[in-house]
Design an enzyme around this catalytic site. Structure first.
Site, PDB file in Angstrom:
ATOM      1  CG  HIS A  18      -8.484  -4.077   1.567  1.00 19.31           C
ATOM      2  ND1 HIS A  18      -7.905  -3.931   2.808  1.00 19.31           N
ATOM      3  CD2 HIS A  18      -7.458  -4.153   0.682  1.00 19.31           C
ATOM      4  CE1 HIS A  18      -6.582  -3.934   2.683  1.00 19.31           C
ATOM      5  NE2 HIS A  18      -6.280  -4.058   1.398  1.00 19.31           N
ATOM      6  CE  LYS A  42       3.736  -6.525   1.088  1.00 17.03           C
ATOM      7  NZ  LYS A  42       2.508  -5.798   0.701  1.00 17.03           N
ATOM      8  NE  ARG A  91      -3.786   2.115  -2.309  1.00 19.01           N
ATOM      9  CZ  ARG A  91      -3.055   1.390  -1.521  1.00 19.01           C
ATOM     10  NH1 ARG A  91      -3.265   1.429  -0.222  1.00 19.01           N
ATOM     11  NH2 ARG A  91      -2.100   0.632  -1.982  1.00 19.01           N
ATOM     12  CB  SER A 129      -3.141  -2.384   5.604  1.00 15.71           C
ATOM     13  OG  SER A 129      -4.228  -2.916   4.884  1.00 15.71           O
TER      14      SER A 129
HETATM   15  P1  ADP Z   1      -0.700  -6.163  -1.285  1.00 17.22           P
HETATM   16  O1  ADP Z   1       0.332  -6.539  -0.277  1.00 17.22           O
HETATM   17  O2  ADP Z   1      -0.947  -7.210  -2.320  1.00 17.22           O
HETATM   18  O3  ADP Z   1      -0.533  -4.790  -1.882  1.00 17.22           O
HETATM   19  P2  ADP Z   1      -2.912  -5.034   0.189  1.00 17.22           P
HETATM   20  O4  ADP Z   1      -3.733  -5.709   1.241  1.00 17.22           O
HETATM   21  O5  ADP Z   1      -2.110  -3.847   0.613  1.00 17.22           O
HETATM   22  O6  ADP Z   1      -2.050  -6.163  -0.440  1.00 17.22           O
HETATM   23  O7  ADP Z   1      -3.856  -4.583  -1.003  1.00 17.22           O
HETATM   24  C1  ADP Z   1      -4.671  -5.507  -1.650  1.00 17.22           C
HETATM   25  C2  ADP Z   1      -5.375  -4.825  -2.805  1.00 17.22           C
HETATM   26  O8  ADP Z   1      -6.259  -3.831  -2.318  1.00 17.22           O
HETATM   27  C3  ADP Z   1      -4.436  -4.092  -3.757  1.00 17.22           C
HETATM   28  O9  ADP Z   1      -4.955  -4.197  -5.051  1.00 17.22           O
HETATM   29  C4  ADP Z   1      -4.484  -2.674  -3.290  1.00 17.22           C
HETATM   30  O10 ADP Z   1      -4.196  -1.772  -4.331  1.00 17.22           O
HETATM   31  C5  ADP Z   1      -5.948  -2.592  -2.887  1.00 17.22           C
HETATM   32  N1  ADP Z   1      -6.181  -1.555  -1.904  1.00 17.22           N
HETATM   33  C6  ADP Z   1      -5.637  -1.406  -0.685  1.00 17.22           C
HETATM   34  N2  ADP Z   1      -6.129  -0.304  -0.066  1.00 17.22           N
HETATM   35  C7  ADP Z   1      -7.013   0.236  -0.936  1.00 17.22           C
HETATM   36  C8  ADP Z   1      -7.840   1.392  -0.915  1.00 17.22           C
HETATM   37  N3  ADP Z   1      -7.852   2.229   0.105  1.00 17.22           N
HETATM   38  N4  ADP Z   1      -8.607   1.624  -1.982  1.00 17.22           N
HETATM   39  C9  ADP Z   1      -8.584   0.790  -3.036  1.00 17.22           C
HETATM   40  N5  ADP Z   1      -7.827  -0.290  -3.149  1.00 17.22           N
HETATM   41  C10 ADP Z   1      -7.047  -0.572  -2.102  1.00 17.22           C
END
Ligand code: ADP
Length: 166
Positions: A18, A42, A91, A129
């Protein structure tokens, strides 16, 4: 006019992936809001206040950013804030289908707001996450994957991990 981007997500918890995306966004946009979805459906491990606190600590020292909670339709939130773009991280190809669907739906809801996809550094391209919580629950090392404050918060919940307890 300042160009504002919104980086939305659940951030349960924030990872180095992130952070990589937020920093990349700051290279293109004048200001960035990290928008944390309340997302009770969630059933997040960390409540909204704790997620925000961990993000604030993890992004300390970065200028031009704000961290906020939101619990409405994303495009409505972005419009209200005056954002020009939604930034999402991609990703792997597996992210693409869902992200494309969301981007097209958001465009249909508001054609003025663009979605911008960014690729993280390769070292974070496998990071989520969900995986972080899984590793933490077994007491595995999170070195280099999350900020130390996040590792500490996970240790408070999971202790040494299921397999390392006497
Ligand atoms: P959501 O529930 O909206 O998917 P996340 O917290 O899982 O929320 O992800 C938020 C954003 O960060 C999304 O655009 C996701 O693709 C991106 N993201 C999460 N992990 C990574 C990572 N390791 N590298 C790049 N982007 C990431």
């Amino acid at each position: 006019m300042k160009r504002l981007a919104i980086c939305p997500g659940t951030f349960d918890p924030i990872t180095n992936g992130h952070i990589d995306i937020v920093k990349r966004s700051l290279r293109i946009f004048d200001e960035v809001i990290v928008a944390v979805a309340t997302n009770p459906k969630k059933r997040p491990l960390f409540d909204i206040n704790r997620r925000i606190e961990l993000i604030k600590k993890s992004l300390q020292g970065l200028d031009r950013i704000k961290i906020e909670a939101f619990d409405c339709l994303l495009v409505d939130y972005v419009r209200k804030r005056g954002g020009v773009a939604i930034v999402r991280g991609l990703r792997a190809v597996s992210d693409f289908e869902y992200e494309l669907q969301m981007a097209l739906m958001n465009r249909r809801l508001d054609s003025e707001i663009e979605t911008v996809f960014m690729m993280p550094s390769e070292e974070y391209s496998f990071l989520s996450s969900t995986m972080i919580k899984e590793i933490a629950s077994y007491g595995g090392s999170l070195e280099g994957l999350v900020p130390e404050v996040v590792a500490e918060a996970l240790r408070e919940i999971f202790g040494a991990g299921r397999c390392n307890e006497e």
